[in-house]
Structure formats: C-alpha cells, structure tokens
Design an enzyme around this catalytic site. Structure first.
Site, PDB file in Angstrom:
ATOM      1  N   GLY A 192       0.817  -1.204   0.000  1.00 36.10           N
ATOM      2  CA  GLY A 192       0.000   0.000   0.000  1.00 36.10           C
ATOM      3  C   GLY A 192       0.849   1.251   0.000  1.00 36.10           C
ATOM      4  N   THR A 197       1.249   3.749   2.221  1.00 38.14           N
ATOM      5  CA  THR A 197       2.030   4.036   3.429  1.00 38.14           C
ATOM      6  C   THR A 197       3.178   3.055   3.577  1.00 38.14           C
ATOM      7  OG1 THR A 197      -0.052   4.769   4.437  1.00 38.14           O
ATOM      8  CG2 THR A 197       1.849   4.592   5.882  1.00 38.14           C
ATOM      9  N   ASP A 201      -6.468   0.248   6.354  1.00 36.74           N
ATOM     10  CA  ASP A 201      -7.524   1.089   5.799  1.00 36.74           C
ATOM     11  C   ASP A 201      -8.372   1.712   6.904  1.00 36.74           C
ATOM     12  OD1 ASP A 201      -7.016   0.537   2.950  1.00 36.74           O
ATOM     13  OD2 ASP A 201      -7.548  -1.508   3.507  1.00 36.74           O
ATOM     14  N   GLY A 259      -6.863  -4.602   3.187  1.00 34.70           N
ATOM     15  CA  GLY A 259      -7.180  -5.257   1.931  1.00 34.70           C
ATOM     16  C   GLY A 259      -7.586  -4.321   0.820  1.00 34.70           C
ATOM     17  N   GLY A 260      -7.544  -3.005   1.086  1.00 30.01           N
ATOM     18  CA  GLY A 260      -7.863  -2.062   0.036  1.00 30.01           C
ATOM     19  C   GLY A 260      -6.932  -2.191  -1.161  1.00 30.01           C
ATOM     20  N   GLY A 261      -5.705  -2.638  -0.896  1.00 27.82           N
ATOM     21  CA  GLY A 261      -4.735  -2.837  -1.968  1.00 27.82           C
ATOM     22  C   GLY A 261      -4.775  -4.220  -2.577  1.00 27.82           C
ATOM     23  N   GLU A 272      -0.918 -10.520   3.481  1.00 27.28           N
ATOM     24  CA  GLU A 272      -0.669  -9.615   4.608  1.00 27.28           C
ATOM     25  C   GLU A 272      -1.010 -10.285   5.934  1.00 27.28           C
ATOM     26  OE1 GLU A 272      -1.360  -5.192   2.615  1.00 27.28           O
ATOM     27  OE2 GLU A 272      -3.084  -6.321   3.355  1.00 27.28           O
TER      28      GLU A 272
END
Length: 262
Positions: free
Chosen positions: A34, A36, A92, A103-105, A111
């Site tokens: 992600g 960040t 997220d 899990g947005g990515g 992960e």
C-alpha cells in the site's frame, strides 16, 4: 519533492519513518503493501544503503517485492524465513483496540499470513484512518473464482444475522475484468457502513465455502504509529499500554521522493 506532498502523504511518510526505527540489524521483516507501506520500504532501503543495515524482507505482494528489490533490500520468502521478528504494514481503518480493516490494496491474504507469522506487528497510518467503529471502509474478502457468485450469495445471507448497518456486496473489478489477487483469487467488497461485532463477523465469515480470508485483523496489531501532517507522530503499544508523542523533521531527499512504482 516533499514540497509537493499533501498533508496526508506527509503524515504517511512520518509514520513510516518512525516505524523504521524499530528495525534492527539482522531482523527478518515483513514488508506490507500500500501507499504508506511503500514509504516504509523506501526508508528501509535508505538505511540499507546509507547505514549498511542488514535485513531480510518478506514482501506481502508482488509489487512490494519489486519495490524492495529496487531499493536494495534482500527479499526472501516466508518459507525461507520461517518466522519474522517484525511486520510493518498499513491499514484502511483502525479502531481504539487496534483492530483493523485491511485489503484495500488487494493483498489481505498474504498480509494476514505474514503478520501472524511475526513476533510483532506495527501498523503505520495517517490520522484519517482512525475510527470509533470499523466498517465505513468496505470490508474486503478474498474468494476463489469457482462459484464466486454462490459465495457472494452465502455471504449476503449470513450478513442478515450480523450486527452491521449495510449488506451490499460488490465484486472488485480491474477495468472490465474481475480483479485478480497474487494468489489468483477474486475480492468481494462488503459495504457494511458499521460493524458492531468485528470478532464475531471475522469468525463466521471464514466458515463460508469459497471464502479464503477476510480483511478483519483482530488481535494482530501490537503497535500503532499515527502520523500527522504537522510533524507530530503518536506511537501506541497495546501490550505495554504506552502512548508516545514526538515530532519528526521532514527532510527532503531527491532519491527518496523519486518516482518508484509501488
């Protein structure tokens, strides 16, 4: 260049910078996925280059693996590492008990495997990711392609009995085709608005045939590092019950801010 970064991007950078202080020579480190986490990987690469830091990184996605290799981090598999000293990843959403939605990515499965194979998980985020209750961000679940519509129907039926405010589910798309994870699966995004009992939902969801894993990370995060665009960084350790406030300087570095694909 740093002058072109938004306050949110500066906050992400500062959280990542603080988290890299926990990485020591010889560690096996899980590398999150992600925006960040990408800052964190770049910063660790700088330490490898400038300080001679020797670490082994286990990436949680193909794109993180590529970035880690580009910045000079030794990349190994989780099977080679067997166990990790530390995982640093983004989120997220994060609540007051340090439970997460991730899990947005699209990398939630790897992960979660990497995070749970670590002695410690540090989550890095900007202040906007903090919430009173999880659920405003769509909850991703990874499902196998075979019979995914049946899995979706079973998920929607299950949600009727759960403490949530919404029950809409959508198949994540990549253009005109379904999004495909690194493991070859699809992702359903659950638009729940608010989750009343995240622990119960996580347990029940994984019992549904076809569901591989869900994006609720319960009792996995040990430390939360929150960055602010003003330069303030807050570090909370749920095990020690400590909260640390500090300020970090934002130092411009042309190499660090060059365009690297993540």
């Amino acid at each position: 260049m740093s002058s072109e970064l938004s306050p949110i991007d500066k906050a992400k950078f500062l959280a990542a910078k603080r988290a890299t202080d926990f990485v020591e020579d010889g560690m096996r480190v899980g590398l999150g996925t992600g925006s960040t986490a990408a800052w964190m990987v770049r910063l660790l690469g700088e330490r490898v280059r400038d300080e001679g830091l020797k670490i082994s990184g286990v990436p949680t996605s193909a794109r993180t693996a590529q970035l880690a290799q580009e910045v000079g981090i030794k990349v190994i598999t989780l099977d080679e590492a067997k166990w990790l000293d530390l995982t640093i990843d983004g989120a997220d959403e994060v609540d007051g008990d340090l439970n997460l939605i991730k899990g947005g990515g699209g990398a939630l499965l790897q992960e979660k495997i990497v995070a749970t194979a670590s002695d410690r998980m540090i989550v890095i985020a900007d202040a906007a990711k903090e919430v009173e209750a999880l659920g405003a961000f769509p909850l991703p679940i990874e499902v196998i392609p075979f019979g995914w519509q049946t899995s979706q129907a079973l998920v929607e039926e299950m949600l009727i009995s759960m403490d949530v405010l919404g029950r809409d589910t959508t198949l994540r798309m990549n253009g005109d085709a379904p999004y495909v994870t690194d493991e070859g699966n699809h992702i359903l995004d659950l638009h729940l608005n608010r989750i009343g009992n995240a622990r119960e939902l996580a347990l029940v969801m994984n019992q549904i045939p076809g569901v591989v894993e869900n994006g609720l990370f319960i009792d996995i995060c040990d430390t939360l590092v929150i960055g602010h665009g003003s330069g303030r960084v807050e570090t909370r350790d749920i095990n020690d019950g400590t909260i640390e406030d500090m300020r970090l300087d934002f130092v411009e570095d042309d190499n660090l801010f060059r365009d690297i694909s993540d």
